[in-house]
Design a protein around this motif. Structure first.
Motif, PDB file in Angstrom:
ATOM      1  N   GLY A   1      48.630  12.265  54.312  1.00  0.00           N
ATOM      2  CA  GLY A   1      48.452  11.112  55.186  1.00  0.00           C
ATOM      3  C   GLY A   1      47.014  10.843  55.552  1.00  0.00           C
ATOM      4  N   SER A   2      46.852   9.909  56.469  1.00  0.00           N
ATOM      5  CA  SER A   2      45.533   9.504  56.934  1.00  0.00           C
ATOM      6  C   SER A   2      44.794  10.697  57.531  1.00  0.00           C
ATOM      7  CB  SER A   2      45.691   8.406  57.978  1.00  0.00           C
ATOM      8  OG  SER A   2      44.435   8.026  58.463  1.00  0.00           O
ATOM      9  N   GLY A   3      43.583  10.894  57.106  1.00  0.00           N
ATOM     10  CA  GLY A   3      42.809  12.041  57.576  1.00  0.00           C
ATOM     11  C   GLY A   3      43.216  13.338  56.914  1.00  0.00           C
ATOM     12  N   GLY A   4      44.070  13.242  55.916  1.00  0.00           N
ATOM     13  CA  GLY A   4      44.541  14.432  55.210  1.00  0.00           C
ATOM     14  C   GLY A   4      43.554  14.885  54.153  1.00  0.00           C
ATOM     15  N   GLY A   5      44.033  15.739  53.289  1.00  0.00           N
ATOM     16  CA  GLY A   5      43.205  16.297  52.231  1.00  0.00           C
ATOM     17  C   GLY A   5      43.324  17.807  52.228  1.00  0.00           C
ATOM     18  N   ALA A   6      42.410  18.436  51.552  1.00  0.00           N
ATOM     19  CA  ALA A   6      42.403  19.901  51.462  1.00  0.00           C
ATOM     20  C   ALA A   6      41.166  20.448  52.150  1.00  0.00           C
ATOM     21  CB  ALA A   6      42.427  20.337  50.000  1.00  0.00           C
ATOM     22  N   GLN A   7      41.369  21.566  52.814  1.00  0.00           N
ATOM     23  CA  GLN A   7      40.277  22.215  53.531  1.00  0.00           C
ATOM     24  C   GLN A   7      40.384  23.716  53.315  1.00  0.00           C
ATOM     25  OE1 GLN A   7      40.353  21.082  57.641  1.00  0.00           O
ATOM     26  NE2 GLN A   7      38.305  21.848  58.029  1.00  0.00           N
ATOM     27  N   LEU A   8      39.252  24.389  53.280  1.00  0.00           N
ATOM     28  CA  LEU A   8      39.264  25.845  53.145  1.00  0.00           C
ATOM     29  C   LEU A   8      39.992  26.456  54.339  1.00  0.00           C
ATOM     30  CD1 LEU A   8      35.578  26.519  52.008  1.00  0.00           C
ATOM     31  CD2 LEU A   8      37.628  26.417  50.571  1.00  0.00           C
ATOM     32  N   ARG A   9      40.806  27.475  54.077  1.00  0.00           N
ATOM     33  CA  ARG A   9      41.543  28.145  55.163  1.00  0.00           C
ATOM     34  C   ARG A   9      40.682  29.171  55.887  1.00  0.00           C
ATOM     35  NH1 ARG A   9      47.499  29.888  54.274  1.00  0.00           N
ATOM     36  NH2 ARG A   9      47.495  29.476  56.488  1.00  0.00           N
ATOM     37  N   ARG A  10      39.659  29.653  55.190  1.00  0.00           N
ATOM     38  CA  ARG A  10      38.746  30.638  55.785  1.00  0.00           C
ATOM     39  C   ARG A  10      37.309  30.188  55.529  1.00  0.00           C
ATOM     40  NH1 ARG A  10      40.234  35.493  52.399  1.00  0.00           N
ATOM     41  NH2 ARG A  10      40.882  33.830  51.035  1.00  0.00           N
ATOM     42  N   ARG A  11      36.406  30.772  56.228  1.00  0.00           N
ATOM     43  CA  ARG A  11      34.985  30.486  56.011  1.00  0.00           C
ATOM     44  C   ARG A  11      34.614  30.890  54.575  1.00  0.00           C
ATOM     45  NH1 ARG A  11      32.366  27.274  58.633  1.00  0.00           N
ATOM     46  NH2 ARG A  11      30.479  28.345  58.031  1.00  0.00           N
ATOM     47  N   PRO A  12      33.721  30.151  53.933  1.00  0.00           N
ATOM     48  CA  PRO A  12      33.338  30.464  52.546  1.00  0.00           C
ATOM     49  C   PRO A  12      32.843  31.896  52.349  1.00  0.00           C
ATOM     50  CG  PRO A  12      32.430  28.342  53.197  1.00  0.00           C
ATOM     51  CD  PRO A  12      33.044  28.947  54.428  1.00  0.00           C
ATOM     52  N   GLU A  13      32.198  32.449  53.344  1.00  0.00           N
ATOM     53  CA  GLU A  13      31.690  33.825  53.215  1.00  0.00           C
ATOM     54  C   GLU A  13      32.795  34.873  53.228  1.00  0.00           C
ATOM     55  OE1 GLU A  13      30.905  32.413  57.477  1.00  0.00           O
ATOM     56  OE2 GLU A  13      30.620  31.579  55.485  1.00  0.00           O
ATOM     57  N   HIS A  14      34.022  34.448  53.499  1.00  0.00           N
ATOM     58  CA  HIS A  14      35.169  35.367  53.505  1.00  0.00           C
ATOM     59  C   HIS A  14      36.080  35.178  52.293  1.00  0.00           C
ATOM     60  CE1 HIS A  14      34.074  36.751  57.462  1.00  0.00           C
ATOM     61  NE2 HIS A  14      34.074  35.513  57.914  1.00  0.00           N
ATOM     62  N   ILE A  15      35.671  34.324  51.376  1.00  0.00           N
ATOM     63  CA  ILE A  15      36.476  34.069  50.172  1.00  0.00           C
ATOM     64  C   ILE A  15      35.753  34.674  48.976  1.00  0.00           C
ATOM     65  CG2 ILE A  15      37.481  32.296  48.680  1.00  0.00           C
ATOM     66  CD1 ILE A  15      37.571  30.458  51.187  1.00  0.00           C
ATOM     67  N   ARG A  16      36.308  35.726  48.413  1.00  0.00           N
ATOM     68  CA  ARG A  16      35.700  36.464  47.300  1.00  0.00           C
ATOM     69  C   ARG A  16      36.004  35.775  45.968  1.00  0.00           C
ATOM     70  NH1 ARG A  16      32.074  39.790  48.856  1.00  0.00           N
ATOM     71  NH2 ARG A  16      32.470  40.394  50.984  1.00  0.00           N
ATOM     72  N   LEU A  17      34.974  35.660  45.123  1.00  0.00           N
ATOM     73  CA  LEU A  17      35.127  34.951  43.854  1.00  0.00           C
ATOM     74  C   LEU A  17      36.131  35.613  42.919  1.00  0.00           C
ATOM     75  CD1 LEU A  17      31.464  33.888  43.024  1.00  0.00           C
ATOM     76  CD2 LEU A  17      33.267  32.603  44.195  1.00  0.00           C
ATOM     77  N   GLY A  18      36.138  36.918  42.844  1.00  0.00           N
ATOM     78  CA  GLY A  18      37.090  37.615  41.978  1.00  0.00           C
ATOM     79  C   GLY A  18      38.525  37.328  42.378  1.00  0.00           C
TER      80      GLY A  18
END
Length: 138
Positions: free
Chosen positions: A59-76
């Motif tokens: 809906g309006s104002g929707g979309g996708a957003q990170l659930r955690r801060r980027p520094e807490h998301i490991r690439l592997g």
């Protein structure tokens, strides 16, 4: 090791999202920016949502957003999630493939170690380390 385009595109989306983690991004917006199929990106976003990396809202104002801060998301961890179901070699598949050297193969264990080290090395970095610069607005 070769990553699938699914993973490549997923990482690109996350790199953009990491540039403004407080903001929600639409799949259409990301598809336009990277000149990729919106349908394909939707599938990737669904996998990321199921894996707990992003949350989506309709809906309006929707979309996708990170659930955690980027520094807490490991690439592997992200690569492992996006590559789910993609075996490095046939014999790593769920059904074991049709290996003709099973039982006398000296390669399989080495490939498993290499794959684990690859993921471990990627996990030394976070999404914050690869965030794209914020776009300049005119």
């Amino acid at each position: 090791m070769r990553l699938t385009s699914f993973t490549d595109y997923g990482l690109r989306m996350l790199m953009r999202m990491a540039s403004a983690p407080e903001r929600a991004f639409s799949t259409a917006e990301l598809a336009d920016e990277f000149r990729l199929s919106r349908h394909h990106l939707t599938k990737i976003m669904q996998r990321l949502a199921r894996g707990g990396v992003v949350e989506t809202r309709r809906g309006s104002g929707g979309g996708a957003q990170l659930r955690r801060r980027p520094e807490h998301i490991r690439l592997g961890d992200v690569v492992r999630l996006l590559e789910e179901g993609q075996a490095l070699v046939e014999c790593f598949g769920a059904d074991g493939g049709c290996c003709t050297v099973e039982g006398c193969c000296n390669l399989k264990a080495r490939l498993r170690r290499a794959e684990a080290r690859f993921m471990d090395d990627l996990n030394q970095s976070t999404l914050a380390d690869i965030a794209l610069p914020a776009p300049v607005m005119a």
